[in-house]
Write a protein that holds these residues in place. Structure first.
Motif, PDB file in Angstrom:
ATOM      1  N   PRO A  86      86.836  -8.681  42.533  1.00  7.72           N
ATOM      2  CA  PRO A  86      86.575  -7.495  43.700  1.00  7.72           C
ATOM      3  C   PRO A  86      87.061  -8.183  44.890  1.00  7.72           C
ATOM      4  O   PRO A  86      86.851  -7.391  45.770  1.00  7.72           O
ATOM      5  N   LEU A  87      87.508  -9.425  44.871  1.00  6.73           N
ATOM      6  CA  LEU A  87      87.943  -9.892  46.178  1.00  6.73           C
ATOM      7  C   LEU A  87      89.467  -9.278  46.558  1.00  6.73           C
ATOM      8  O   LEU A  87      90.183  -9.641  47.529  1.00  6.73           O
ATOM      9  N   HIS A  88      90.284  -8.783  45.390  1.00  4.25           N
ATOM     10  CA  HIS A  88      91.766  -8.511  45.493  1.00  4.25           C
ATOM     11  C   HIS A  88      92.028  -7.041  45.095  1.00  4.25           C
ATOM     12  O   HIS A  88      91.437  -6.580  44.028  1.00  4.25           O
ATOM     13  N   HIS A  89      93.039  -6.474  45.543  1.00  3.53           N
ATOM     14  CA  HIS A  89      93.548  -5.376  44.968  1.00  3.53           C
ATOM     15  C   HIS A  89      94.024  -5.567  43.529  1.00  3.53           C
ATOM     16  O   HIS A  89      94.919  -6.513  43.445  1.00  3.53           O
ATOM     17  N   PRO A  90      94.001  -4.714  42.609  1.00  3.68           N
ATOM     18  CA  PRO A  90      94.358  -4.987  41.271  1.00  3.68           C
ATOM     19  C   PRO A  90      95.971  -5.094  41.050  1.00  3.68           C
ATOM     20  O   PRO A  90      96.220  -5.842  40.319  1.00  3.68           O
ATOM     21  N   VAL A  91      96.749  -4.303  41.983  1.00  4.92           N
ATOM     22  CA  VAL A  91      97.961  -4.567  41.986  1.00  4.92           C
ATOM     23  C   VAL A  91      98.513  -5.831  42.532  1.00  4.92           C
ATOM     24  O   VAL A  91      99.560  -6.388  41.938  1.00  4.92           O
ATOM     25  N   ARG A  92      97.967  -6.291  43.429  1.00  5.53           N
ATOM     26  CA  ARG A  92      97.950  -7.817  43.937  1.00  5.53           C
ATOM     27  C   ARG A  92      97.831  -8.903  42.559  1.00  5.53           C
ATOM     28  O   ARG A  92      98.725  -9.894  42.595  1.00  5.53           O
ATOM     29  N   ILE A  93      96.835  -8.831  41.998  1.00 10.02           N
ATOM     30  CA  ILE A  93      96.525  -9.596  40.820  1.00 10.02           C
ATOM     31  C   ILE A  93      97.738  -9.547  39.766  1.00 10.02           C
ATOM     32  O   ILE A  93      98.145 -10.633  39.360  1.00 10.02           O
ATOM     33  N   ALA A  94      98.215  -8.311  39.561  1.00  4.24           N
ATOM     34  CA  ALA A  94      99.065  -8.222  38.619  1.00  4.24           C
ATOM     35  C   ALA A  94     100.376  -8.742  38.865  1.00  4.24           C
ATOM     36  O   ALA A  94     100.931  -9.423  38.203  1.00  4.24           O
ATOM     37  N   VAL A 119      79.399 -14.421  51.155  1.00  2.00           N
ATOM     38  CA  VAL A 119      80.188 -14.727  52.230  1.00  2.00           C
ATOM     39  C   VAL A 119      81.846 -14.578  51.545  1.00  2.00           C
ATOM     40  O   VAL A 119      82.810 -14.245  52.234  1.00  2.00           O
ATOM     41  N   ASP A 120      81.851 -14.920  50.466  1.00  2.00           N
ATOM     42  CA  ASP A 120      83.344 -14.608  49.679  1.00  2.00           C
ATOM     43  C   ASP A 120      83.679 -13.216  49.837  1.00  2.00           C
ATOM     44  O   ASP A 120      84.988 -12.984  50.010  1.00  2.00           O
ATOM     45  N   PHE A 121      82.800 -12.168  49.971  1.00  2.00           N
ATOM     46  CA  PHE A 121      83.314 -10.901  50.102  1.00  2.00           C
ATOM     47  C   PHE A 121      83.857 -10.384  51.484  1.00  2.00           C
ATOM     48  O   PHE A 121      84.205  -9.235  51.935  1.00  2.00           O
ATOM     49  N   ALA A 122      84.010 -11.325  52.249  1.00  2.00           N
ATOM     50  CA  ALA A 122      84.792 -11.204  53.665  1.00  2.00           C
ATOM     51  C   ALA A 122      86.237 -10.850  53.341  1.00  2.00           C
ATOM     52  O   ALA A 122      86.887 -10.345  54.149  1.00  2.00           O
ATOM     53  N   LEU A 123      86.612 -11.386  52.141  1.00  2.00           N
ATOM     54  CA  LEU A 123      87.950 -11.101  51.634  1.00  2.00           C
ATOM     55  C   LEU A 123      87.933  -9.914  50.751  1.00  2.00           C
ATOM     56  O   LEU A 123      89.179  -9.505  50.473  1.00  2.00           O
ATOM     57  N   GLY A 124      86.960  -9.325  50.564  1.00  2.00           N
ATOM     58  CA  GLY A 124      86.592  -8.179  49.354  1.00  2.00           C
ATOM     59  C   GLY A 124      87.360  -6.997  49.544  1.00  2.00           C
ATOM     60  O   GLY A 124      87.575  -6.408  50.542  1.00  2.00           O
ATOM     61  N   GLN A 125      87.608  -6.339  48.282  1.00  2.00           N
ATOM     62  CA  GLN A 125      88.143  -4.915  48.203  1.00  2.00           C
ATOM     63  C   GLN A 125      86.936  -3.997  48.070  1.00  2.00           C
ATOM     64  O   GLN A 125      86.865  -2.703  47.791  1.00  2.00           O
ATOM     65  N   ALA A 126      85.789  -4.798  47.954  1.00  2.00           N
ATOM     66  CA  ALA A 126      84.613  -3.927  47.262  1.00  2.00           C
ATOM     67  C   ALA A 126      83.313  -4.677  47.961  1.00  2.00           C
ATOM     68  O   ALA A 126      83.306  -5.934  48.375  1.00  2.00           O
ATOM     69  N   SER A 127      82.216  -4.106  47.994  1.00  2.00           N
ATOM     70  CA  SER A 127      80.750  -4.591  48.564  1.00  2.00           C
ATOM     71  C   SER A 127      80.283  -5.711  47.581  1.00  2.00           C
ATOM     72  O   SER A 127      80.675  -5.516  46.356  1.00  2.00           O
ATOM     73  N   TYR A 128      79.574  -6.523  47.836  1.00  2.00           N
ATOM     74  CA  TYR A 128      78.918  -7.658  47.038  1.00  2.00           C
ATOM     75  C   TYR A 128      77.917  -6.955  46.090  1.00  2.00           C
ATOM     76  O   TYR A 128      77.963  -7.342  44.870  1.00  2.00           O
ATOM     77  N   GLY A 129      77.262  -5.784  46.428  1.00  2.00           N
ATOM     78  CA  GLY A 129      76.560  -5.061  45.403  1.00  2.00           C
ATOM     79  C   GLY A 129      77.082  -4.425  44.411  1.00  2.00           C
ATOM     80  O   GLY A 129      76.775  -3.924  43.344  1.00  2.00           O
ATOM     81  N   GLU A 130      78.351  -3.980  44.557  1.00  2.00           N
ATOM     82  CA  GLU A 130      79.386  -3.309  43.582  1.00  2.00           C
ATOM     83  C   GLU A 130      80.169  -4.121  42.736  1.00  2.00           C
ATOM     84  O   GLU A 130      80.979  -3.716  42.082  1.00  2.00           O
ATOM     85  N   MET A 135      84.566  -5.363  38.948  1.00  2.00           N
ATOM     86  CA  MET A 135      85.167  -6.482  38.050  1.00  2.00           C
ATOM     87  C   MET A 135      85.641  -5.635  36.709  1.00  2.00           C
ATOM     88  O   MET A 135      86.738  -5.728  36.366  1.00  2.00           O
ATOM     89  N   LEU A 136      84.625  -4.807  36.172  1.00  2.00           N
ATOM     90  CA  LEU A 136      84.812  -4.346  34.801  1.00  2.00           C
ATOM     91  C   LEU A 136      86.099  -3.153  35.066  1.00  2.00           C
ATOM     92  O   LEU A 136      87.161  -3.186  34.247  1.00  2.00           O
ATOM     93  N   ASP A 137      86.150  -2.501  36.163  1.00  2.00           N
ATOM     94  CA  ASP A 137      87.362  -1.406  36.416  1.00  2.00           C
ATOM     95  C   ASP A 137      88.373  -2.140  36.593  1.00  2.00           C
ATOM     96  O   ASP A 137      89.596  -1.680  36.050  1.00  2.00           O
ATOM     97  N   SER A 138      88.444  -3.436  37.286  1.00  2.00           N
ATOM     98  CA  SER A 138      89.728  -3.872  37.791  1.00  2.00           C
ATOM     99  C   SER A 138      90.337  -4.389  36.371  1.00  2.00           C
ATOM    100  O   SER A 138      91.654  -4.546  36.409  1.00  2.00           O
ATOM    101  N   ILE A 139      89.640  -4.792  35.015  1.00  2.00           N
ATOM    102  CA  ILE A 139      90.187  -5.118  34.121  1.00  2.00           C
ATOM    103  C   ILE A 139      91.160  -4.114  33.366  1.00  2.00           C
ATOM    104  O   ILE A 139      92.343  -4.581  33.126  1.00  2.00           O
ATOM    105  N   GLY A 140      90.578  -3.165  33.220  1.00  2.00           N
ATOM    106  CA  GLY A 140      91.470  -1.928  32.821  1.00  2.00           C
ATOM    107  C   GLY A 140      92.554  -1.667  33.785  1.00  2.00           C
ATOM    108  O   GLY A 140      93.729  -1.459  33.351  1.00  2.00           O
ATOM    109  N   GLN A 141      92.379  -1.512  35.078  1.00  2.00           N
ATOM    110  CA  GLN A 141      93.822  -1.439  35.824  1.00  2.00           C
ATOM    111  C   GLN A 141      94.642  -2.476  35.913  1.00  2.00           C
ATOM    112  O   GLN A 141      95.759  -2.254  35.728  1.00  2.00           O
TER     113      GLN A 141
END
Length: 353
Positions: A86-94, A119-130, A135-141
């Protein structure tokens, strides 16, 4: 039983404490341990993603570390344990991990994690609550990008665009796990996503783990036509000539290691339990908690003692269907002692093959 090495150092001291006078001393144990494991038939090297704290602070980006491991080794798998997706764009991970896959000749794998602290989510692509859903969506992406499929994005002009990952990875399919602190729901979600599980005994005992593994296997088989899944268990590890000698060697370092993380763990509990106030822990409270924790880790939740004693622990874990033990070795024992002790871990690996 497969054996791997796992790293999650507390980086609170100066660089020279790692055995060298320059910054590369911080990574001596990582690199030399990986080379040993590579020569001796270990399965993988795992490194985490951590931000903004000395505990785990050597590893803000496991892809960068993985690139170094790729050129330092020849055979061993290079795995993120884990990527906080959740801290990264899936394209960047790949993209990042495709580079490491190319550098290593097709040896990478990723364990995806939802994140630990807000505090880690200062880097995030999503909110902490989401974070868990993301994470599960990003696996498929990431998987689809890994296979060469395009991903829909919005460009800098606000217009839709389709992008693909370059360079293309070596492996057609990306080996995937999900990191779990022990939540049964995460085990089920990993099974449904056709992902392995990377877990530990910090918040669960072996009997509790056994029940979760059994459910994970059942869900995996039902959802994926008999696919059985894969379970990796991280254990703090030190093996030597005698139990008393091992205990004396690890007691001080492991207690300091546990102390370095106690306020992080307390803050994590405080989010779900309003009666927990990490700022109310005084020094006596901390010392009591750490002393009790050490005994639990040493006797029940780690891989400590002689080769024969550790082998009995391995057999117990084999009986509950663990596939791989990831040996966490960088919890504070000095680098030379840990590297010398790896021969005992290798003897254990050979005995339990």
């Amino acid at each position: 039983m497969d054996f791997s090495l796992f790293y999650f150092a507390d980086d609170s001291g100066p660089a020279g404490d790692a055995g060298d006078t320059g910054d590369r001393g911080r990574y001596e144990l990582l690199l030399e341990g990986a080379r040993f494991a590579d020569r001796n038939g270990f399965r993988a090297v795992w490194t985490p993603e951590r931000h903004f704290h000395a505990f785990g602070g050597l590893y803000p980006n496991p892809a960068v570390v993985g690139a170094a491991l790729a050129v330092a080794t020849e055979n061993i798998a290079i795995r993120a344990g884990s990527v906080v997706s959740p801290l990264h764009h899936p394209v960047r991970i790949a993209e990042e991990w495709s580079v490491v896959d190319n550098l290593s000749g097709g040896r990478v794998g990723i364990s995806f994690a939802s994140g630990w602290h807000p505090v880690d989510f200062a880097l995030g692509q999503a909110s902490y609550g989401e974070r868990k859903r993301v994470m599960l969506d990003s696996i498929g992406q990431v998987r689809s990008l890994w296979r060469g499929e395009s991903h829909e994005v919005t460009d800098g002009n606000g217009l839709p665009a389709a992008v693909r990952v370059f360079p293309p990875p070596v492996q057609r399919e990306l080996p995937v796990w999900v990191t779990s602190a022990g939540e049964a729901a995460t085990f089920r979600a990993a099974a449904e996503a056709r992902a392995g599980v990377l877990t530990h005994l910090l918040h669960q005992d072996v009997d509790e783990l056994a029940a979760k593994i059994a459910e994970y296997r059942a869900v995996a088989r039902a959802a994926h036509g008999g696919w059985d899944g894969h379970v990796v268990l991280m254990l703090h590890t030190f093996v030597g000539d005698s139990r008393d000698e091992v205990r004396a060697t690890v007691r001080g370092p492991l207690m300091e290691y546990l102390k370095s993380s106690i306020h992080l763990v307390a803050r994590s509990f405080a989010e779900s339990d309003p009666d927990v106030d990490p700022d109310d822990l005084d020094e006596d409270d901390v010392d009591f908690i750490i002393s009790r924790s050490f005994d639990t880790y040493f006797d029940e939740r780690g891989l400590f003692g002689t080769v024969d004693e550790a082998a009995r622990t391995v057999e117990r874990l084999r009986a509950v269907d663990v596939d791989e033990i990831a040996c966490l070795i960088d919890f504070g024992v000095d680098t030379k002692t840990v590297l010398n002790g790896l021969r005992y871990v290798n003897a254990l690996r050979a005995a339990c093959a």
